[in-house]
Design an enzyme around this catalytic site. Structure first.
Site, PDB file in Angstrom:
ATOM      1  N   GLU A  67       0.833  -1.477   0.031  1.00  0.00           N
ATOM      2  CA  GLU A  67      -0.050   0.060  -0.173  1.00  0.00           C
ATOM      3  C   GLU A  67       1.029   1.230  -0.048  1.00  0.00           C
ATOM      4  O   GLU A  67       0.545   2.258  -0.477  1.00  0.00           O
ATOM      5  CB  GLU A  67      -0.858  -0.022   1.354  1.00  0.00           C
ATOM      6  CG  GLU A  67      -2.148  -0.821   1.095  1.00  0.00           C
ATOM      7  CD  GLU A  67      -1.685  -2.561   1.458  1.00  0.00           C
ATOM      8  OE1 GLU A  67      -0.489  -2.629   2.007  1.00  0.00           O
ATOM      9  OE2 GLU A  67      -2.586  -3.276   1.669  1.00  0.00           O
ATOM     10  N   PHE A 109     -11.249  -8.220  13.755  1.00  0.00           N
ATOM     11  CA  PHE A 109      -9.958  -8.381  12.852  1.00  0.00           C
ATOM     12  C   PHE A 109      -9.704  -7.524  11.681  1.00  0.00           C
ATOM     13  O   PHE A 109     -10.682  -6.923  11.277  1.00  0.00           O
ATOM     14  CB  PHE A 109     -10.225  -9.839  12.109  1.00  0.00           C
ATOM     15  CG  PHE A 109      -9.252 -10.153  11.030  1.00  0.00           C
ATOM     16  CD1 PHE A 109      -7.935 -10.713  11.542  1.00  0.00           C
ATOM     17  CD2 PHE A 109      -9.537 -10.245   9.725  1.00  0.00           C
ATOM     18  CE1 PHE A 109      -7.148 -11.010  10.628  1.00  0.00           C
ATOM     19  CE2 PHE A 109      -8.339 -10.369   8.897  1.00  0.00           C
ATOM     20  CZ  PHE A 109      -7.381 -11.121   9.221  1.00  0.00           C
ATOM     21  N   GLN A 110      -8.593  -6.779  11.793  1.00  0.00           N
ATOM     22  CA  GLN A 110      -8.182  -5.873  10.658  1.00  0.00           C
ATOM     23  C   GLN A 110      -8.866  -4.579  11.124  1.00  0.00           C
ATOM     24  O   GLN A 110      -9.093  -3.637  10.206  1.00  0.00           O
ATOM     25  CB  GLN A 110      -8.115  -6.353   9.551  1.00  0.00           C
ATOM     26  CG  GLN A 110      -7.053  -7.287   9.186  1.00  0.00           C
ATOM     27  CD  GLN A 110      -6.873  -7.720   7.599  1.00  0.00           C
ATOM     28  OE1 GLN A 110      -7.912  -7.461   6.694  1.00  0.00           O
ATOM     29  NE2 GLN A 110      -5.722  -8.268   7.179  1.00  0.00           N
ATOM     30  N   LYS A 153     -17.775  -1.751   5.800  1.00  0.00           N
ATOM     31  CA  LYS A 153     -18.208  -2.678   4.737  1.00  0.00           C
ATOM     32  C   LYS A 153     -19.695  -2.800   4.661  1.00  0.00           C
ATOM     33  O   LYS A 153     -20.053  -2.644   3.387  1.00  0.00           O
ATOM     34  CB  LYS A 153     -17.597  -4.121   5.372  1.00  0.00           C
ATOM     35  CG  LYS A 153     -17.611  -4.966   4.231  1.00  0.00           C
ATOM     36  CD  LYS A 153     -16.798  -6.396   4.718  1.00  0.00           C
ATOM     37  CE  LYS A 153     -16.800  -7.295   3.615  1.00  0.00           C
ATOM     38  NZ  LYS A 153     -16.201  -8.488   4.080  1.00  0.00           N
ATOM     39  N   MET A 169      24.194   9.428   1.967  1.00  0.00           N
ATOM     40  CA  MET A 169      23.952  10.656   2.769  1.00  0.00           C
ATOM     41  C   MET A 169      24.691  10.551   4.194  1.00  0.00           C
ATOM     42  O   MET A 169      25.181  11.491   4.720  1.00  0.00           O
ATOM     43  CB  MET A 169      22.730  11.151   2.388  1.00  0.00           C
ATOM     44  CG  MET A 169      22.584  12.659   2.853  1.00  0.00           C
ATOM     45  SD  MET A 169      23.679  13.972   2.169  1.00  0.00           S
ATOM     46  CE  MET A 169      22.942  14.139   0.677  1.00  0.00           C
TER      47      MET A 169
END
Length: 579
Positions: free
Chosen positions: A68, A130-131, A180, A494
């Site tokens: 993502e 969940f999630q 959902k 760097m």
């Protein structure tokens, strides 16, 4: 034709109320906003939207990223080259939290983006389902606006508001979290109405004529005026207005890394890059000018160095669309609030046509010193290991300043920004404010989708490439043509430079081993080549640019080469070091 297909072909401007799901309403809204490409990754909580998307394949292109975070950077790259709003999908929980780095990057670099996340059913909110994660509170500091939808009837209005906020005023990222049940919920859809007003939100400040007049008076009386410009010029589509202002005023102009390309690199009044690794003259002359005119830039610390020693001798005129930027870091004597596409013409009309020949010559004298001390050695070393600068210089010779250059973060980024030629606006895509390693590869994918007719070259270090190299899979699957050039110095360069210069060369965990990048690319069916000899450089770059399809070129460069000039942290811009 099934119900979903029928909805998909009749809903853009329905003549009557139509019963649709929240997911279908979302996709119709995206189409109405001009969306053509979505970068995303499906999951359980966003599954209804992806199910609806199956019927929209002919209208909405979905690019399956491999993470993502890659989706958000691709969305940024798309937005930066196309000038449109980037759109990203992610699911709940880890899918949503993986968006955070890209959102923060977009927020600080003013990139318009709308991210849609799926969320657990509304009745499960707060149960640690969940999630489930509280993405609204997590993303509040890194978004311009966010909102959670639990009822499908809100979707058209909230989406319209999201696009309006993302692209108006100072652009930025917006996140909409949709439960959902709202994605599945059927409701009476009455069509999509774009938003053009949000109560208490004023994207463009009222232009105050008195400040325009005061600014013109200062400019007309100045002996040593100096223009600093940033990304605000291109975000405002004000490149032509800016060029007209610069040319009429005859004032030397220098740029931040996000402002690069707003006027061409070779313009006679373009005196170079500002900031920590910018050019010598612009940094020193910041503390010698009598009037400083900042256009669409925010005086961040990489540009100003030590603030209590920054341009104290100068009167400061600050043009910016965001009132929050005025007086934030540098006190403005004349604050010119407003969209620079509108304020610049007003200011140009009041200024006198001039040429500051002697003042400009002072910049050129500093250029000569920098050329002799730094640039010639960097671009034409002749012997020894290859430098990053000579690679970019050869790339310039072959692309003629026509390519989009996407960089990651580190030494190669500063070198590319310093030496790459840009003939066009929206050609330098980089992570400016957040400095996100791993930005380059996915951003280049998005940049190519945003500018499909242009050559896109991703310039990346060996460290940053390994942060998001999984997006090679996105390139493989989408068939996008991105040229990838890894400048491999076998160090986190760097950080190593700083450890060398400021920590007695105590190299603490900066040497980094890499896989065989060419073999890795080959495993994704991407052609590639590795070179370590100077004699091979031109042919290798030519092969890369002429290759049909994506190509990975790994160039082995000097291991302990430093980027100069440099304004050490805690120093003023006029204390810039040439070595």
């Amino acid at each position: 034709m099934d119900t979903a297909q029928e909805e998909a072909t009749t809903l853009t401007e329905p003549k009557k109320t139509v019963n649709v799901s929240g997911s279908v309403a979302l996709l119709e809204g995206l189409i109405a906003e001009g969306t053509d490409t979505i970068f995303g990754y499906p999951g359980g909580a966003i599954m209804p939207i992806y199910d609806a998307l199956y019927d929209y394949k002919d209208k909405l292109k979905h690019i399956l990223v491999r993470h993502e975070q890659g989706g958000t950077h691709a969305g940024q790259g798309y937005a930066r080259t196309s000038g449109k709003v980037g759109v990203v999908f992610g699911t709940s929980g880890p899918g949503a939290t993986n968006l955070v780095t890209g959102l923060a990057d977009a927020q600080i670099d003013s990139t318009p983006m709308v991210c849609i996340t799926g969320q657990v059913y509304a009745h499960l909110l707060g149960t640690d389902a969940f999630q489930e994660t509280d993405v609204i509170n997590i993303t509040t500091p890194v978004t311009k606006w966010n909102y959670q939808i639990t009822d499908a009837t809100e979707i058209p209005g909230v989406l319209a508001k999201a696009f309006y906020i993302a692209r108006s005023g100072r652009p930025g990222p917006v996140l909409i979290d949709i439960t959902k049940n709202a994605q599945l919920q059927m409701f009476d859809y009455e069509g999509y109405t774009p938003c053009d007003h949000v109560r208490s939100y004023r994207p463009k400040p009222l232009i105050r004529k008195e400040y325009i007049e005061q600014a013109a008076e200062l400019i007309n009386s100045a002996k040593k005026p100096f223009i600093l410009f940033g990304q605000g010029v291109s975000l405002g589509n004000a490149e032509q207005e800016f060029k007209t202002f610069v040319e009429k005023s005859g004032i030397p102009a220098a740029w931040t890394i996000l402002g690069a390309g707003a006027i061409s690199t070779d313009h006679p009044l373009n005196v170079g890059m500002l900031g920590m690794h910018g050019n010598y003259g612009p940094n020193v002359q910041t503390n010698a000018c009598d009037v400083l005119i900042a256009v669409g830039m925010r005086f961040d610390d990489r540009v100003t160095g030590r603030l209590d020693k920054y341009a104290k001798q100068a009167k400061v005129i600050h043009l910016d669309i965001d009132p929050a930027e005025i007086d934030k870091n540098v006190k403005a004597d004349v604050p010119v609030w407003g969209d620079c596409k509108e304020t610049l013409p007003l200011l140009t009309a009041l200024i006198e046509e001039k040429q500051h020949t002697e003042w400009l010559a002072e910049f050129r004298a500093f250029d000569k010193t920098e050329q002799e001390t730094v640039i010639q050695k960097e671009l034409n070393p002749g012997t020894g290991e290859m430098t990053m600068g000579e690679v970019i210089n050869q790339l310039n010779e072959l692309t003629k300043g026509e390519a989009v250059i996407v960089t990651d973060v580190g030494q190669h980024q500063m070198v590319a920004c310093r030496y790459a030629k840009f003939n066009h606006t929206r050609s330098n895509i980089t992570s400016g404010g957040l400095g996100t390693m791993g930005f380059g590869l996915p951003a280049a994918i998005g940049a190519k989708f945003g500018a499909p007719d242009r050559t896109v070259v991703a310039v990346i270090g060996d460290g940053g490439f390994q942060m998001t190299l999984q997006e090679l899979g996105t390139i493989m699957q989408s068939g996008i043509d991105v040229k990838i050039m890894i400048l491999n110095n076998r160090f986190l360069g760097m950080v190593r430079q700083w450890q060398q210069l400021f920590h007695d060369k105590r190299y603490s965990f900066v040497d980094i081993a890499s896989p065989d990048f060419v073999k890795l690319a080959d495993s994704y069916y991407i052609a590639g080549r590795k070179i370590s000899e100077r004699d091979d450089l031109v042919s290798a770059l030519t092969d890369m640019l002429n290759h049909k399809g994506s190509y990975l070129l790994e160039v082995m460069v000097a291991q302990e080469h430093n980027v100069f000039p440099m304004v050490p942290q805690g120093s003023s811009v006029s204390e810039i070091r040439l070595k």
